[in-house]
Design a protein around this motif. Structure first.
Motif, PDB file in Angstrom:
ATOM      1  N   ARG A  43       0.829  -1.205   0.000  1.00  0.00           N
ATOM      2  CA  ARG A  43       0.000   0.000   0.000  1.00  0.00           C
ATOM      3  C   ARG A  43       0.862   1.253   0.000  1.00  0.00           C
ATOM      4  O   ARG A  43       0.649   2.172  -0.787  1.00  0.00           O
ATOM      5  N   THR A  44       1.866   1.280   0.864  1.00  0.00           N
ATOM      6  CA  THR A  44       2.710   2.472   0.927  1.00  0.00           C
ATOM      7  C   THR A  44       3.480   2.671  -0.380  1.00  0.00           C
ATOM      8  O   THR A  44       3.670   3.803  -0.814  1.00  0.00           O
ATOM      9  N   ALA A  45       3.887   1.581  -1.018  1.00  0.00           N
ATOM     10  CA  ALA A  45       4.575   1.695  -2.303  1.00  0.00           C
ATOM     11  C   ALA A  45       3.621   2.217  -3.381  1.00  0.00           C
ATOM     12  O   ALA A  45       3.988   3.085  -4.177  1.00  0.00           O
ATOM     13  N   MET A  46       2.387   1.707  -3.412  1.00  0.00           N
ATOM     14  CA  MET A  46       1.419   2.155  -4.417  1.00  0.00           C
ATOM     15  C   MET A  46       1.079   3.628  -4.252  1.00  0.00           C
ATOM     16  O   MET A  46       0.826   4.330  -5.226  1.00  0.00           O
ATOM     17  N   LEU A  47       1.076   4.116  -3.022  1.00  0.00           N
ATOM     18  CA  LEU A  47       0.774   5.524  -2.760  1.00  0.00           C
ATOM     19  C   LEU A  47       1.998   6.421  -2.931  1.00  0.00           C
ATOM     20  O   LEU A  47       1.901   7.642  -2.795  1.00  0.00           O
ATOM     21  N   GLY A  48       3.146   5.812  -3.200  1.00  0.00           N
ATOM     22  CA  GLY A  48       4.365   6.581  -3.377  1.00  0.00           C
ATOM     23  C   GLY A  48       4.977   7.064  -2.076  1.00  0.00           C
ATOM     24  O   GLY A  48       5.797   7.975  -2.070  1.00  0.00           O
ATOM     25  N   LEU A  49       4.593   6.460  -0.969  1.00  0.00           N
ATOM     26  CA  LEU A  49       5.101   6.865   0.338  1.00  0.00           C
ATOM     27  C   LEU A  49       6.378   6.128   0.729  1.00  0.00           C
ATOM     28  O   LEU A  49       7.058   6.515   1.671  1.00  0.00           O
ATOM     29  N   ALA A  50       6.675   5.051   0.031  1.00  0.00           N
ATOM     30  CA  ALA A  50       7.869   4.265   0.318  1.00  0.00           C
ATOM     31  C   ALA A  50       8.292   3.551  -0.954  1.00  0.00           C
ATOM     32  O   ALA A  50       7.516   3.424  -1.897  1.00  0.00           O
ATOM     33  N   ARG A  51       9.516   3.068  -0.945  1.00  0.00           N
ATOM     34  CA  ARG A  51       9.991   2.297  -2.093  1.00  0.00           C
ATOM     35  C   ARG A  51       9.328   0.924  -2.080  1.00  0.00           C
ATOM     36  O   ARG A  51       9.039   0.384  -1.013  1.00  0.00           O
ATOM     37  N   PRO A  52       9.113   0.348  -3.248  1.00  0.00           N
ATOM     38  CA  PRO A  52       8.541  -1.002  -3.286  1.00  0.00           C
ATOM     39  C   PRO A  52       9.490  -2.013  -2.657  1.00  0.00           C
ATOM     40  O   PRO A  52      10.699  -1.793  -2.629  1.00  0.00           O
ATOM     41  N   PRO A  53       8.933  -3.115  -2.135  1.00  0.00           N
ATOM     42  CA  PRO A  53       9.800  -4.173  -1.585  1.00  0.00           C
ATOM     43  C   PRO A  53      10.763  -4.670  -2.664  1.00  0.00           C
ATOM     44  O   PRO A  53      10.420  -4.733  -3.837  1.00  0.00           O
ATOM     45  N   ARG A  54      11.983  -4.976  -2.249  1.00  0.00           N
ATOM     46  CA  ARG A  54      12.972  -5.472  -3.209  1.00  0.00           C
ATOM     47  C   ARG A  54      12.614  -6.870  -3.668  1.00  0.00           C
ATOM     48  O   ARG A  54      12.194  -7.702  -2.873  1.00  0.00           O
ATOM     49  N   PRO A  55      12.811  -7.153  -4.957  1.00  0.00           N
ATOM     50  CA  PRO A  55      12.522  -8.507  -5.446  1.00  0.00           C
ATOM     51  C   PRO A  55      13.516  -9.516  -4.908  1.00  0.00           C
ATOM     52  O   PRO A  55      14.669  -9.176  -4.632  1.00  0.00           O
TER      53      PRO A  55
END
Length: 79
Positions: A43-55
């Motif tokens: 959710r935070t990644a989709m909202l641009g509040l955090a970086r996406p989890p690393r693959p």
């Protein structure tokens, strides 16, 4: 996962008995909490509040498709 759900359910139930929390069905409450915990990073990644989890890539196949789970661990190679 069952062991974690049981532990969380017992923890919530103790707080409910002490009057610290109010809910009707402990198992449903735990299910909702687990869903929120898992979705929070996405959710935070989709909202641009955090970086996406690393693959996480497989050790056997470095070109494999990345996992979206931030908690994923690549399996150890079988001997």
């Amino acid at each position: 996962m069952t062991q974690t759900t049981k532990a969380m359910t017992l923890w919530l139930e103790r707080r409910r008995i002490r009057g610290l929390l109010k809910f009707d069905v402990p198992f449903a409450t735990v299910s909702a909490l687990r869903g929120m915990i898992v979705m929070d990073l996405q959710r935070t990644a989709m909202l641009g509040l955090a970086r996406p989890p690393r693959p996480v890539r497989s050790r056997q196949d470095p070109e494999s498709v990345p996992s979206f789970s931030s908690m994923a661990v690549a399996p150890e190679p079988r001997k």
